[in-house]
Design an enzyme around this catalytic site. Structure first.
Site, PDB file in Angstrom:
ATOM      1  N   ASP A  97       0.856  -1.192   0.000  1.00  0.00           N
ATOM      2  CA  ASP A  97       0.000   0.000   0.000  1.00  0.00           C
ATOM      3  C   ASP A  97       0.901   1.255   0.000  1.00  0.00           C
ATOM      4  OD1 ASP A  97      -2.350   1.661   0.666  1.00  0.00           O
ATOM      5  OD2 ASP A  97      -1.394   1.807   2.640  1.00  0.00           O
TER       6      ASP A  97
ATOM      7  N   ASP B  26      -0.176   5.100   0.950  1.00  0.00           N
ATOM      8  CA  ASP B  26      -0.355   6.085   2.027  1.00  0.00           C
ATOM      9  C   ASP B  26      -0.232   5.433   3.400  1.00  0.00           C
ATOM     10  OD1 ASP B  26      -0.854   8.405   0.478  1.00  0.00           O
ATOM     11  OD2 ASP B  26      -2.840   7.644   0.006  1.00  0.00           O
TER      12      ASP B  26
ATOM     13  N   GLU C  73     -15.386   5.853   6.976  1.00  0.00           N
ATOM     14  CA  GLU C  73     -14.331   4.870   6.661  1.00  0.00           C
ATOM     15  C   GLU C  73     -13.862   4.161   7.943  1.00  0.00           C
ATOM     16  OE1 GLU C  73     -10.814   6.410   4.575  1.00  0.00           O
ATOM     17  OE2 GLU C  73      -9.658   4.694   5.265  1.00  0.00           O
TER      18      GLU C  73
ATOM     19  N   SER D  37      -2.726   1.236  -4.445  1.00  0.00           N
ATOM     20  CA  SER D  37      -3.216   2.340  -3.628  1.00  0.00           C
ATOM     21  C   SER D  37      -4.584   2.850  -4.063  1.00  0.00           C
ATOM     22  CB  SER D  37      -2.207   3.496  -3.705  1.00  0.00           C
ATOM     23  OG  SER D  37      -2.743   4.641  -3.105  1.00  0.00           O
ATOM     24  N   ALA D  38      -5.374   3.244  -3.071  1.00  0.00           N
ATOM     25  CA  ALA D  38      -6.646   3.906  -3.354  1.00  0.00           C
ATOM     26  C   ALA D  38      -6.441   5.419  -3.491  1.00  0.00           C
ATOM     27  CB  ALA D  38      -7.642   3.612  -2.238  1.00  0.00           C
TER      28      ALA D  38
ATOM     29  N   LYS E 249     -10.207  -3.169  -3.012  1.00  0.00           N
ATOM     30  CA  LYS E 249      -8.908  -3.533  -3.577  1.00  0.00           C
ATOM     31  C   LYS E 249      -8.899  -4.976  -4.094  1.00  0.00           C
ATOM     32  CE  LYS E 249      -5.805  -0.119  -1.475  1.00  0.00           C
ATOM     33  NZ  LYS E 249      -4.683   0.146  -0.585  1.00  0.00           N
TER      34      LYS E 249
ATOM     35  N   ASP F 144      -1.269  -0.642   5.975  1.00  0.00           N
ATOM     36  CA  ASP F 144      -1.522  -0.033   7.291  1.00  0.00           C
ATOM     37  C   ASP F 144      -2.983  -0.125   7.676  1.00  0.00           C
ATOM     38  OD1 ASP F 144      -2.142   2.100   5.286  1.00  0.00           O
ATOM     39  OD2 ASP F 144      -2.757   3.136   7.108  1.00  0.00           O
TER      40      ASP F 144
HETATM   41  P1  TMP Z   1      -4.382   4.194   0.516  1.00  0.00           P
HETATM   42  O1  TMP Z   1      -5.228   3.060   0.061  1.00  0.00           O
HETATM   43  O2  TMP Z   1      -3.196   4.406  -0.363  1.00  0.00           O
HETATM   44  O3  TMP Z   1      -3.963   4.074   1.959  1.00  0.00           O
HETATM   45  O4  TMP Z   1      -5.242   5.610   0.385  1.00  0.00           O
HETATM   46  C1  TMP Z   1      -6.574   5.823   0.773  1.00  0.00           C
HETATM   47  C2  TMP Z   1      -6.784   6.973   1.747  1.00  0.00           C
HETATM   48  O5  TMP Z   1      -7.034   8.232   1.058  1.00  0.00           O
HETATM   49  C3  TMP Z   1      -8.038   6.777   2.615  1.00  0.00           C
HETATM   50  O6  TMP Z   1      -7.700   6.619   3.976  1.00  0.00           O
HETATM   51  C4  TMP Z   1      -8.887   8.027   2.443  1.00  0.00           C
HETATM   52  C5  TMP Z   1      -7.932   9.024   1.848  1.00  0.00           C
HETATM   53  N1  TMP Z   1      -8.580  10.102   1.039  1.00  0.00           N
HETATM   54  C6  TMP Z   1      -8.275  11.438   1.328  1.00  0.00           C
HETATM   55  O7  TMP Z   1      -7.504  11.717   2.255  1.00  0.00           O
HETATM   56  N2  TMP Z   1      -8.838  12.425   0.571  1.00  0.00           N
HETATM   57  C7  TMP Z   1      -9.706  12.159  -0.456  1.00  0.00           C
HETATM   58  O8  TMP Z   1     -10.195  13.091  -1.130  1.00  0.00           O
HETATM   59  C8  TMP Z   1     -10.021  10.776  -0.738  1.00  0.00           C
HETATM   60  C9  TMP Z   1     -10.979  10.434  -1.846  1.00  0.00           C
HETATM   61  C10 TMP Z   1      -9.420   9.782   0.030  1.00  0.00           C
HETATM   62 MG    MG Z   2      -2.759   3.188   3.596  1.00  0.00          MG
END
Ligand code: TMP
Ligand code: MG
Length: 315
Positions: free
Chosen positions: A51, A53, A99, A167-168, A218, A243
């Site tokens: 992942d 973030d 979330e 990653s999302a 995912k 994480d």
């Molecule tokens: P990840 O899968 O790489 O950890 O990223 C997803 C994170 O991004 C999730 O915890 C929510 C965050 N997010 C924001 O901080 N701002 C936004 O506008 C969006 C759509 C998601």
């Molecule tokens: Mg993450």
């Protein structure tokens, strides 16, 4: 034959003992079996799914402030309007608690996440971002990477271990962040994430490409049929790093025999420790380094030469 097996078992036990000095393991027996398989099959049968973030990046900066995620790196740019920033923050304040709401199932949360991501992407499209300025926009905000990651990426590059960033967040931003820090090597690395679509004539972002990836889908994002899938399809073992509990889904669409899961529990440790210990094979606490994974790679690469003096470097 027995001697060989028992020596491999002993070595894996030694590896577990060293890991336990730096991380928590709840189910030693299962983790032992997975590590034994990874070490015996070697690096040519291994790949990594990671992942971005708060896994490749740190949760906190060294001054204690929150480190920005890939969405926030872009929204922090001085090129985006104050109205946009207010709106993005409003979305975050409304949807982030959903979330994290432990009283709701992932199925219940998913429609809200789709709504959040779609609204966030629409807002970005409204900012008329040109492909050519993306690099400068990303460079405005400093991002702290997790200690040890640079070594891990270097080891994977040198040993040709495929490394998938899943990653999302925003793939275009992730690519820029990694490239600026010399942490992206296209030969063995690949990014699966949300991708901005740019108009061929104007170069301005006017859509997002399918599929939309949010925190809870995912598993549905298939990489089958892509050139990256051909690279990993014969590698039976995977180390998954994430994480969040939703990150465990990252390996579901990919066939494998063994998936060793490494969870980074960055904050709210008292609240989530038991869940993380039951969910991940190995748990690294308090925004810690990737050194345990680096060590597993070294050990797998060179298990015959390891002795009692070996230890993990930085943590
Ligand atoms: P990840 O899968 O790489 O950890 O990223 C997803 C994170 O991004 C999730 O915890 C929510 C965050 N997010 C924001 O901080 N701002 C936004 O506008 C969006 C759509 C998601
Ligand atoms: Mg993450």
């Amino acid at each position: 034959m027995y001697e060989k097996m028992s020596s491999a078992n002993e070595k894996t036990q030694k590896l577990i003992n060293i890991i336990q000095q730096h991380a928590r393991i709840h189910d030693i027996e299962t983790t032992h079996k997975k590590l034994l398989k990874i070490v015996e099959d070697g690096l040519s049968n291994l790949h990594i799914i990671c992942d971005f973030d708060c896994t490749m990046t740190r949760y906190f900066r060294s001054n204690g402030e929150r480190n920005p995620g890939s969405h926030n790196i872009l929204s922090a740019s001085s090129r985006l309007t104050p109205e946009y920033k207010i709106e993005v923050k409003r979305l975050l304040d409304y949807y982030y608690p959903i979330e994290m709401n432990s009283a709701m199932t992932e199925e219940e949360k998913a429609p809200y996440m789709i709504e959040w991501w779609n609204k966030a992407h629409e807002l970005l499209i409204g900012q008329n971002i040109n492909k050519n300025v993306l690099k400068d926009m990303v460079a405005e905000t400093e991002v702290a990477m997790r200690p040890g990651l640079d070594e891990l990426i270097e080891k994977c590059k040198n040993q040709n271990v495929p490394f998938l960033v899943f990653s999302a967040g925003l793939g275009d931003v992730i690519e820029q962040v990694l490239a600026a820090k010399n942490l992206f090597h296209p030969n063995n690395m690949h990014i699966v994430s949300n991708q901005m679509g740019f108009n061929d004539e104007t170069g301005i972002c006017d859509h997002f490409k399918e599929p939309l990836i949010h925190v809870f889908n995912k598993s549905e994002v298939m990489i089958k049929g892509s050139p990256y899938h051909e690279i990993i399809e014969n590698r039976s073992n995977v180390i998954l790093m994430g994480d969040s509990v939703g990150d465990l889904q990252m390996s579901r669409g990919i066939h494998h025999d063994t998936c060793l899961t490494v969870g980074f529990l960055n904050n709210m440790i008292d609240k989530f420790l038991i869940t993380y210990l039951k969910t991940f094979d190995i748990v690294i606490i308090g925004d810690g380094p990737t050194d345990v994974v680096n060590f597993i790679i070294d050990y797998t690469n060179n298990s015959n030469n390891f002795n009692n003096n070996n230890s993990i470097k930085h943590s």
